[in-house]
Design a protein around this motif. Sequence first.
Motif, PDB file in Angstrom:
ATOM      1  N   GLU A 163     -10.209  -0.219  -6.860  1.00 38.97           N
ATOM      2  CA  GLU A 163     -11.471  -0.126  -6.123  1.00 38.97           C
ATOM      3  C   GLU A 163     -11.291   0.403  -4.702  1.00 38.97           C
ATOM      4  OE1 GLU A 163     -14.240  -0.421  -7.689  1.00 38.97           O
ATOM      5  OE2 GLU A 163     -13.362  -1.201  -9.543  1.00 38.97           O
ATOM      6  N   GLY A 164     -10.045   0.541  -4.254  1.00 32.90           N
ATOM      7  CA  GLY A 164      -9.789   1.104  -2.926  1.00 32.90           C
ATOM      8  C   GLY A 164     -10.142   0.194  -1.764  1.00 32.90           C
ATOM      9  N   VAL A 165     -10.175  -1.101  -2.010  1.00 28.54           N
ATOM     10  CA  VAL A 165     -10.481  -2.070  -0.953  1.00 28.54           C
ATOM     11  C   VAL A 165      -9.239  -2.253  -0.081  1.00 28.54           C
ATOM     12  CG1 VAL A 165     -11.174  -4.468  -0.482  1.00 28.54           C
ATOM     13  CG2 VAL A 165     -12.184  -3.227  -2.425  1.00 28.54           C
ATOM     14  N   ASP A 166      -9.423  -2.318   1.217  1.00 28.98           N
ATOM     15  CA  ASP A 166      -8.335  -2.562   2.168  1.00 28.98           C
ATOM     16  C   ASP A 166      -7.639  -3.887   1.833  1.00 28.98           C
ATOM     17  OD1 ASP A 166      -7.085  -2.281   5.002  1.00 28.98           O
ATOM     18  OD2 ASP A 166      -8.063  -4.258   5.030  1.00 28.98           O
ATOM     19  N   TRP A 167      -6.314  -3.921   2.003  1.00 30.40           N
ATOM     20  CA  TRP A 167      -5.525  -5.115   1.652  1.00 30.40           C
ATOM     21  C   TRP A 167      -6.079  -6.387   2.291  1.00 30.40           C
ATOM     22  CZ3 TRP A 167      -1.575  -6.508  -1.565  1.00 30.40           C
ATOM     23  CH2 TRP A 167      -1.011  -7.763  -1.333  1.00 30.40           C
ATOM     24  N   ASP A 168      -6.352  -6.361   3.593  1.00 27.14           N
ATOM     25  CA  ASP A 168      -6.799  -7.575   4.286  1.00 27.14           C
ATOM     26  C   ASP A 168      -8.133  -8.076   3.735  1.00 27.14           C
ATOM     27  OD1 ASP A 168      -4.513  -7.684   5.882  1.00 27.14           O
ATOM     28  OD2 ASP A 168      -5.427  -6.477   7.462  1.00 27.14           O
ATOM     29  N   LEU A 169      -9.068  -7.161   3.497  1.00 29.24           N
ATOM     30  CA  LEU A 169     -10.352  -7.562   2.921  1.00 29.24           C
ATOM     31  C   LEU A 169     -10.163  -8.057   1.487  1.00 29.24           C
ATOM     32  CD1 LEU A 169     -13.398  -7.888   2.942  1.00 29.24           C
ATOM     33  CD2 LEU A 169     -13.599  -5.439   2.374  1.00 29.24           C
ATOM     34  N   TRP A 177      -7.578  -9.506   0.269  1.00 25.68           N
ATOM     35  CA  TRP A 177      -6.971 -10.840   0.333  1.00 25.68           C
ATOM     36  C   TRP A 177      -8.008 -11.885   0.705  1.00 25.68           C
ATOM     37  CZ3 TRP A 177      -3.526 -13.412  -1.852  1.00 25.68           C
ATOM     38  CH2 TRP A 177      -3.071 -14.632  -1.349  1.00 25.68           C
ATOM     39  N   GLU A 178      -8.865 -11.563   1.662  1.00 26.39           N
ATOM     40  CA  GLU A 178      -9.933 -12.491   2.050  1.00 26.39           C
ATOM     41  C   GLU A 178     -10.844 -12.790   0.859  1.00 26.39           C
ATOM     42  OE1 GLU A 178     -13.834 -12.415   4.950  1.00 26.39           O
ATOM     43  OE2 GLU A 178     -12.081 -11.255   5.569  1.00 26.39           O
ATOM     44  N   ILE A 179     -11.220 -11.757   0.123  1.00 27.57           N
ATOM     45  CA  ILE A 179     -12.064 -11.916  -1.069  1.00 27.57           C
ATOM     46  C   ILE A 179     -11.347 -12.777  -2.104  1.00 27.57           C
ATOM     47  CG2 ILE A 179     -13.022 -10.673  -3.060  1.00 27.57           C
ATOM     48  CD1 ILE A 179     -13.502  -8.298  -1.045  1.00 27.57           C
ATOM     49  N   THR A 180     -10.084 -12.499  -2.327  1.00 25.61           N
ATOM     50  CA  THR A 180      -9.309 -13.230  -3.328  1.00 25.61           C
ATOM     51  C   THR A 180      -9.247 -14.716  -2.995  1.00 25.61           C
ATOM     52  OG1 THR A 180      -8.013 -11.282  -3.914  1.00 25.61           O
ATOM     53  CG2 THR A 180      -7.016 -13.418  -4.397  1.00 25.61           C
ATOM     54  N   VAL A 181      -8.882 -15.042  -1.765  1.00 26.22           N
ATOM     55  CA  VAL A 181      -8.760 -16.448  -1.364  1.00 26.22           C
ATOM     56  C   VAL A 181     -10.105 -17.162  -1.468  1.00 26.22           C
ATOM     57  CG1 VAL A 181      -8.241 -17.983   0.580  1.00 26.22           C
ATOM     58  CG2 VAL A 181      -6.720 -16.064   0.070  1.00 26.22           C
ATOM     59  N   LYS A 182     -11.178 -16.494  -1.087  1.00 26.22           N
ATOM     60  CA  LYS A 182     -12.504 -17.107  -1.166  1.00 26.22           C
ATOM     61  C   LYS A 182     -12.980 -17.273  -2.611  1.00 26.22           C
ATOM     62  CE  LYS A 182     -14.348 -15.665   3.297  1.00 26.22           C
ATOM     63  NZ  LYS A 182     -15.327 -14.773   3.969  1.00 26.22           N
ATOM     64  N   THR A 183     -12.451 -16.477  -3.516  1.00 30.42           N
ATOM     65  CA  THR A 183     -12.886 -16.512  -4.913  1.00 30.42           C
ATOM     66  C   THR A 183     -12.220 -17.642  -5.695  1.00 30.42           C
ATOM     67  OG1 THR A 183     -13.307 -14.131  -4.923  1.00 30.42           O
ATOM     68  CG2 THR A 183     -12.938 -15.169  -7.068  1.00 30.42           C
ATOM     69  N   PHE A 184     -10.952 -17.934  -5.389  1.00 30.89           N
ATOM     70  CA  PHE A 184     -10.193 -18.881  -6.207  1.00 30.89           C
ATOM     71  C   PHE A 184     -10.123 -20.278  -5.623  1.00 30.89           C
ATOM     72  CE2 PHE A 184      -8.268 -14.814  -7.559  1.00 30.89           C
ATOM     73  CZ  PHE A 184      -8.514 -14.916  -8.918  1.00 30.89           C
ATOM     74  N   GLY A 185     -10.216 -21.264  -6.505  1.00 26.61           N
ATOM     75  CA  GLY A 185      -9.888 -22.647  -6.219  1.00 26.61           C
ATOM     76  C   GLY A 185      -8.787 -23.029  -7.206  1.00 26.61           C
ATOM     77  N   TYR A 186      -7.996 -24.026  -6.867  1.00 30.08           N
ATOM     78  CA  TYR A 186      -6.850 -24.408  -7.709  1.00 30.08           C
ATOM     79  C   TYR A 186      -6.865 -25.899  -7.970  1.00 30.08           C
ATOM     80  CZ  TYR A 186      -1.908 -25.549  -8.717  1.00 30.08           C
ATOM     81  OH  TYR A 186      -0.753 -26.037  -9.257  1.00 30.08           O
ATOM     82  N   THR A 187      -6.689 -26.275  -9.237  1.00 29.27           N
ATOM     83  CA  THR A 187      -6.521 -27.669  -9.628  1.00 29.27           C
ATOM     84  C   THR A 187      -5.070 -27.889 -10.008  1.00 29.27           C
ATOM     85  OG1 THR A 187      -8.793 -27.812 -10.456  1.00 29.27           O
ATOM     86  CG2 THR A 187      -7.239 -29.494 -11.221  1.00 29.27           C
ATOM     87  N   GLY A 203     -24.409  -3.716  -7.533  1.00 30.25           N
ATOM     88  CA  GLY A 203     -24.436  -2.767  -6.419  1.00 30.25           C
ATOM     89  C   GLY A 203     -24.250  -3.399  -5.049  1.00 30.25           C
ATOM     90  N   LYS A 204     -23.670  -4.566  -5.017  1.00 31.86           N
ATOM     91  CA  LYS A 204     -23.453  -5.291  -3.751  1.00 31.86           C
ATOM     92  C   LYS A 204     -22.122  -4.871  -3.140  1.00 31.86           C
ATOM     93  CE  LYS A 204     -26.848  -8.413  -4.296  1.00 31.86           C
ATOM     94  NZ  LYS A 204     -27.982  -8.487  -3.396  1.00 31.86           N
ATOM     95  N   PRO A 205     -21.955  -5.061  -1.813  1.00 31.84           N
ATOM     96  CA  PRO A 205     -20.654  -4.767  -1.190  1.00 31.84           C
ATOM     97  C   PRO A 205     -19.620  -5.807  -1.615  1.00 31.84           C
ATOM     98  CG  PRO A 205     -22.166  -5.704   0.430  1.00 31.84           C
ATOM     99  CD  PRO A 205     -22.962  -5.485  -0.836  1.00 31.84           C
ATOM    100  N   TRP A 206     -18.346  -5.418  -1.564  1.00 29.66           N
ATOM    101  CA  TRP A 206     -17.267  -6.305  -2.002  1.00 29.66           C
ATOM    102  C   TRP A 206     -17.241  -7.617  -1.236  1.00 29.66           C
ATOM    103  CZ3 TRP A 206     -15.487  -6.030  -6.525  1.00 29.66           C
ATOM    104  CH2 TRP A 206     -15.388  -4.810  -7.178  1.00 29.66           C
ATOM    105  N   GLU A 207     -17.677  -7.604   0.008  1.00 29.60           N
ATOM    106  CA  GLU A 207     -17.699  -8.847   0.799  1.00 29.60           C
ATOM    107  C   GLU A 207     -18.547  -9.926   0.128  1.00 29.60           C
ATOM    108  OE1 GLU A 207     -16.763  -5.495   3.585  1.00 29.60           O
ATOM    109  OE2 GLU A 207     -18.199  -5.782   1.969  1.00 29.60           O
ATOM    110  N   GLU A 208     -19.498  -9.522  -0.717  1.00 27.65           N
ATOM    111  CA  GLU A 208     -20.381 -10.457  -1.413  1.00 27.65           C
ATOM    112  C   GLU A 208     -19.760 -11.062  -2.679  1.00 27.65           C
ATOM    113  OE1 GLU A 208     -23.648 -11.589  -0.836  1.00 27.65           O
ATOM    114  OE2 GLU A 208     -23.171 -10.854   1.175  1.00 27.65           O
ATOM    115  N   PHE A 209     -18.628 -10.523  -3.108  1.00 26.76           N
ATOM    116  CA  PHE A 209     -18.034 -10.947  -4.379  1.00 26.76           C
ATOM    117  C   PHE A 209     -17.832 -12.464  -4.479  1.00 26.76           C
ATOM    118  CE2 PHE A 209     -14.465 -11.617  -7.321  1.00 26.76           C
ATOM    119  CZ  PHE A 209     -14.966 -11.000  -8.461  1.00 26.76           C
ATOM    120  N   PRO A 210     -17.239 -13.128  -3.465  1.00 30.19           N
ATOM    121  CA  PRO A 210     -17.026 -14.580  -3.597  1.00 30.19           C
ATOM    122  C   PRO A 210     -18.324 -15.386  -3.648  1.00 30.19           C
ATOM    123  CG  PRO A 210     -15.646 -13.675  -1.856  1.00 30.19           C
ATOM    124  CD  PRO A 210     -16.614 -12.599  -2.254  1.00 30.19           C
TER     125      PRO A 210
END
Length: 178
Positions: A75-81, A83-93, A41-48
């Motif tokens: 989920e109807g999340v705004d594109w910019d938010l 994208w911010e969530i996506t970048v904060k969630t992923f790391g790449y090796t 039940g957290k806001p999407w900003e908390e996902f990362p």
Amino acid sequence: LTKVLYPNDKLYLGKELRLKQQYLFVACSLHDILRRFKKLGKPWEEFPNRAAVQLNDTHPSLAIPELMRLLVDREGVDWDLAWEITVKTFGYTNHTLMPEALEKWPVPMLEKLLPRHLQIIYLINHHFLQRVEIRYPGDVERQRAVSLVEEGQTKQVRMANLCIVGSHSTNGVAALHT
């Protein structure tokens, strides 16, 4: 779809099967991660803060447009938010610098199998290249070199470029790769 892991991708059907497998694995994983997060039940900003996904080489790179698709379309999340969530969630090796070993997918294949993901990749590339243009005005050659889409007889999506652009960090298996 799951009987042969890493099918021979020298032939079109093998390559297509590999793309389908890669998508299946990331889609199932992300679906489960999002299901668990939504229970909190957290806001999407908390996902990362609750989910970190490490892309070990380019095989799971479709997770980037898949997470964007889930956040924006389902989920109807705004594109910019999103994208911010996506970048904060992923790391790449990164595992290699050899061009012939860097995974690429033909645009026509993505268009056939994952058309929405291709649209999302094009949007990510558009926003990324706008930032490149601001930093390096008029440097078309640089834009061509870093673009997620490689022009040629058959356009291809450069999955390593997608991983770098769509992640908060890139590390290598050796210092050379980082």
